[in-house]
Scaffold this active site. Structure first.
Site, PDB file in Angstrom:
ATOM      1  N   SER A  50      41.099  43.737  42.283  1.00  0.00           N
ATOM      2  CA  SER A  50      41.883  44.683  43.072  1.00  0.00           C
ATOM      3  C   SER A  50      43.341  44.740  42.614  1.00  0.00           C
ATOM      4  CB  SER A  50      41.839  44.306  44.563  1.00  0.00           C
ATOM      5  OG  SER A  50      40.536  44.432  45.079  1.00  0.00           O
ATOM      6  N   GLY A 234      38.455  46.828  45.778  1.00  0.00           N
ATOM      7  CA  GLY A 234      38.713  47.349  44.440  1.00  0.00           C
ATOM      8  C   GLY A 234      40.073  48.011  44.357  1.00  0.00           C
ATOM      9  N   CYS A 262      37.780  46.283  52.453  1.00  0.00           N
ATOM     10  CA  CYS A 262      38.944  46.745  51.694  1.00  0.00           C
ATOM     11  C   CYS A 262      38.727  48.171  51.179  1.00  0.00           C
ATOM     12  CB  CYS A 262      39.239  45.748  50.578  1.00  0.00           C
ATOM     13  SG  CYS A 262      40.951  45.861  49.973  1.00  0.00           S
ATOM     14  N   HIS A 352      39.704  40.635  53.893  1.00  0.00           N
ATOM     15  CA  HIS A 352      38.762  39.952  53.012  1.00  0.00           C
ATOM     16  C   HIS A 352      38.089  38.768  53.716  1.00  0.00           C
ATOM     17  CE1 HIS A 352      39.725  41.816  49.031  1.00  0.00           C
ATOM     18  NE2 HIS A 352      40.743  42.238  49.758  1.00  0.00           N
ATOM     19  N   GLU A 354      35.611  37.085  52.762  1.00  0.00           N
ATOM     20  CA  GLU A 354      35.148  36.045  51.834  1.00  0.00           C
ATOM     21  C   GLU A 354      36.220  34.986  51.618  1.00  0.00           C
ATOM     22  OE1 GLU A 354      37.870  38.089  49.443  1.00  0.00           O
ATOM     23  OE2 GLU A 354      36.335  38.922  50.743  1.00  0.00           O
TER      24      GLU A 354
END
Length: 379
Positions: A50, A234, A262, A352, A354
């Site tokens: 990103s 991204g 995102c 995010h 993750e």
């Protein structure tokens, strides 16, 4: 290893010039100057696709103290995606037992240009006040050019608004990340710049993830008969992603469970009829507070985005796929941080879950996807 230092200059398109010393590779690099408030996780940041075409200014005063290892990269192939790195102080030694080399060694190996010894507080204030801006780092012989020439070079690059970058970072061929333990679900993940920790989170939940290139037609993914579809983070301007927006509309029409993060949040928002805009300086850090308007809970989140969805907290609106709503907003500035169909069949967040790097507050969003797929499968 001793590295040769030369004069380096960070040049902004508005004429501001900051002089420091080189580290990493030597030469010229161009990109958009942005800042991150994260105190840790520079390796994850630098390998996050990103950040493609962005020169990252670190607010943490010292960078490099944990070195570089072979485990924390967030890109396939361990590629560094940032265009350049701007720091105040480069750590003189590496202090982590996990490190296999220094940050600078890796930057040299991957030809990434950095500048150290500049007042990053002043640079960040400037970006905060006037917005993210085209920039360049020049070191070695490149820094000896007249300042007017450097500014002209910086201004000649295309602005981030209007750039379609996802295909530049996406995989070119599908690949599979197998589940750990029992195989429970199959998910198609669109790689708009996916971080490696995302399919790893899926794998731990019994999900086989088939990662496909950006803009893969709906008919191609339908052939896999997926239990769910995911669209990743991204780079670039979501306003250019008309093809992906059309694909997501096909997915929604087919009533396949959908999850996005995102860039995927902006794609879902556009598919539901919302517009996007370029933020003044964006959100980049690992301590951004987000309010969930459905539950009233607050998560501290990891974020990296320069574009956002238009919308108002808690509002419900009509779409061809059923009613939808703005589900999350940022407590710092009210930015839209999540949208969803009220049926629960599709949802996305701007941050995010993750958490690479970052807090784990939002990690249960992966469990929500598992529950959604399980319920959908039994009906």
């Amino acid at each position: 290893m001793t590295h040769h230092r030369t004069t380096a200059r960070l040049v902004l398109a508005d004429g501001k010039v900051f002089t420091g010393t080189s580290f990493g590779a030597t030469g010229t690099t161009l990109g958009e100057a942005v800042f991150t408030t994260a105190m840790t996780g520079y390796q994850e940041t630098m390998t996050d696709p990103s950040y493609h075409r962005q020169i990252v200014v670190a607010t943490a005063p010292q960078i490099g103290n944990t070195g570089w290892n072979d485990e924390d990269d967030e890109s396939r192939g361990s590629r560094i995606w940032v265009a350049g790195l701007v720091i105040r102080d480069l750590s003189a030694q590496v202090s982590s037992w996990r490190a296999t080399r220094s940050l600078e060694d890796e930057m040299i190996a991957q030809n990434i240009i950095g500048i150290a010894g500049v007042d990053t507080r002043t640079i960040v204030r400037h970006l905060r006040n006037f917005g993210s801006i085209s920039a360049g780092i020049f070191s070695g012989e490149a820094a000896d050019q007249p300042v007017e020439k450097l500014i002209e070079t910086v201004r000649s690059q295309p602005a981030m608004a209007g750039l379609d970058l996802a295909e530049q970072v996406s995989t070119t061929e599908p690949y599979i990340v197998e589940p750990i333990g029992e195989h429970k679900f199959t998910v198609i993940a669109y790689d708009m710049g996916i971080k490696t920790n995302t399919p790893r989170n899926f794998a731990h939940r019994g999900i086989r993830t088939i990662i496909v290139p950006a803009n893969t037609p709906y008919a191609d993914i339908a052939a896999y008969n997926p239990d769910g579809v995911f669209v990743s983070n991204g780079p670039g301007d979501p306003a250019t992603a008309d093809t992906m927006v059309g694909i997501v509309r096909d997915i929604l029409a087919a009533k396949i469970p959908f999850f996005g993060i995102c860039f995927g949040n902006q794609i879902l928002g556009r598919a539901l009829g919302l517009n996007t805009y370029k933020m003044k300086f964006g959100h980049r850090g690992i301590n951004v507070p987000v309010l969930n308007h459905l539950t009233g809970t607050i998560d501290i989140t990891s974020q990296n985005h320069g574009f956002a969805l238009e919308g108002t907290a808690g509002t419900t609106f009509t779409t061809p796929y059923g009613d939808a709503q703005v589900t999350h907003t940022c407590l710092n500035d009210g930015t839209v941080e999540g949208v969803a169909l009220t049926s629960g069949l599709a949802y996305s967040v701007q941050y995010h879950p993750e958490s690479a790097a970052g807090p784990h507050d939002a990690n249960p969003l992966f469990d929500q996807f598992v529950t959604l797929m399980a319920n959908h499968k039994t009906h």
